[in-house]
Design an enzyme around this catalytic site. Structure first.
Site, PDB file in Angstrom:
ATOM      1  N   SER A   1       1.155  -0.805  -0.261  1.00 26.12           N
ATOM      2  CA  SER A   1       0.190  -0.411  -0.357  1.00 26.12           C
ATOM      3  C   SER A   1       0.819   0.823  -0.222  1.00 26.12           C
ATOM      4  CB  SER A   1      -1.440  -0.294   1.150  1.00 26.12           C
ATOM      5  OG  SER A   1      -1.974   1.236   0.931  1.00 26.12           O
TER       6      SER A   1
ATOM      7  N   ASP B   1      -9.681  -3.289  -5.530  1.00 24.84           N
ATOM      8  CA  ASP B   1      -9.192  -2.837  -4.173  1.00 24.84           C
ATOM      9  C   ASP B   1      -9.727  -1.441  -4.448  1.00 24.84           C
ATOM     10  OD1 ASP B   1      -7.996  -0.738  -2.849  1.00 24.84           O
ATOM     11  OD2 ASP B   1      -6.040  -2.436  -3.058  1.00 24.84           O
TER      12      ASP B   1
ATOM     13  N   HIS C   1      -8.289  -4.331  -1.090  1.00 27.35           N
ATOM     14  CA  HIS C   1      -6.775  -4.038  -0.547  1.00 27.35           C
ATOM     15  C   HIS C   1      -6.132  -5.024   0.240  1.00 27.35           C
ATOM     16  CE1 HIS C   1      -4.270  -0.640  -0.631  1.00 27.35           C
ATOM     17  NE2 HIS C   1      -3.778  -0.732   1.043  1.00 27.35           N
TER      18      HIS C   1
END
Length: 372
Positions: A224, A309, A344
């Site tokens: 991320s 995501d 995600h």
């Protein structure tokens, strides 16, 4: 409570006779107990040199007992009752690791690398006892460094297989986290964001200089915003790493932050800046991983993404991979893996998650030539 620049107060808990203060000092959480009657204070002793601790829900007000949970890089999660009067700990629950895990077989330590501007960057390390510091050890260097979020030195059973194969696992507590307080966070966001990338590379350089590993055995990992860290640092110093694992990486900074229809964009202005402002635009473009890919050698890379995501859309890792394939001048592996049914956080089922975890480890072992 008087202010101290070197201490970051995270929580307090109030009892009839005591005040519990959860502090972060020198990168570690500490439990400070203040006796409200005589105003004396003391700290709770912890078993390991580096660790993570947090308070449980202490629902009784008139008690001398404080319940907290402890774990470290070598020690699984353990729940304690601490008598604030007698200063004694009682172990309430220890989370057993199947297979006969013995924490005494492993060592942990904290060292400090020096950044370009002289800042001291904490590095947390864990490895199996008996390794030699001769530069031959495979080393996995993890980092995140955004939103003031801390990569605490916690236990992971999934890490044991790497440690038993001779790996050193290291966490680079780069600026952008709040490991050393609020200032540490401020020094790694907005117009200071490049510090996160140069800090990470400074940690890699220091670990190499101290013979923990070498560029031929060093692997970087982050996800991320930590994937942004991977993209930024590898554009700057690809020569320091054998491999990089970038999970759901935020790498197309300019285009994403210019699109206010994406759910998180506007809220993220306080972290990265608004590219509609010329100053922020040029600064963000100076480190955005996608915009800074060059015709040069890159290490082996595994890049992952997820179709559903809504934080880092799948096209970010996809277009970054495409640009790397177009420009890189080496024959190292460049793999893109998109989970077609996840968000995600990756696979949500326990065993599906473990398969993804194992896939990343298999990539690391494969590029290192470790087959057992």
């Amino acid at each position: 409570i008087p202010h101290r620049d070197s201490v970051y107060i995270e929580y307090i808990d109030i009892f009839r006779n005591y005040l519990m203060i959860m502090e972060r000092a020198n990168g570690l959480r500490q439990i400070r107990i203040e006796d409200l009657k005589n105003k004396s204070t003391h700290y709770v002793d912890m078993p390991d040199p580096i660790y993570h601790v947090w308070k449980n829900d202490n629902v009784q007000f008139d008690t001398d007992l404080l319940r907290f949970t402890y774990q470290s890089l070598v020690r699984p999660k353990t729940v304690y009752d601490y008598n604030m009067k007698d200063r004694e700990k009682t172990k309430i629950k220890y989370y057993e690791i199947p297979g006969g895990y013995n924490p005494d077989d492993y060592s942990s330590e904290r060292i400090f690398a020096t950044a370009q501007d002289g800042a001291k960057i904490p590095i947390s390390l864990v490895y199996k006892k008996g390794i030699s510091k001769d530069g031959t050890n495979p080393l996995l260097l993890y980092g995140y460094g955004s939103y003031g979020s801390n990569s605490n030195p916690t236990f992971s059973s999934g890490r044991i297989g790497l440690l038993d194969r001779g790996f050193i696992y290291a966490i680079a507590h780069v600026r952008g986290s709040s490991t050393l307080g609020r200032t540490w966070y401020e020094q790694g966001r907005l117009l200071n964001k490049r510090n996160s990338f140069t800090d990470f590379n400074a940690c890699a350089e220091y670990l190499i200089s101290q013979k923990f590993s070498s560029p031929e055995k060093m692997i970087g990992q982050g996800g991320s915003a930590g994937g942004l860290l991977m993209g930024g640092m590898v554009n700057m110093r690809p020569d320091l790493y054998l491999g990089v694992v970038a999970n759901v990486p935020f790498v197309d900074v300019i285009n994403t932050m210019r699109d206010s229809t994406i759910p998180l964009t506007v809220a993220e202005y306080t972290e990265w800046g608004n590219p509609a402002d010329e100053q922020f635009y040029h600064y963000m473009k100076s480190y955005s991983p996608y915009d800074n890919v060059e015709a040069k050698k890159y290490p082996n890379m595994l890049i992952t993404g997820s179709l559903y995501d809504n934080r880092v859309q799948y096209w970010e890792p996809a277009k970054w991979t495409a640009k790397l394939r177009d420009l890189k001048t080496d024959n190292n592996r460049l793999l893109l893996k998109i989970n077609m049914s996840a968000g995600h956080g990756g696979a949500s089922g326990r065993y599906d998650y473990l398969r993804e975890y194992a896939f990343r480890q298999a990539f690391m072992l494969d590029i290192l030539g470790i087959i057992e």
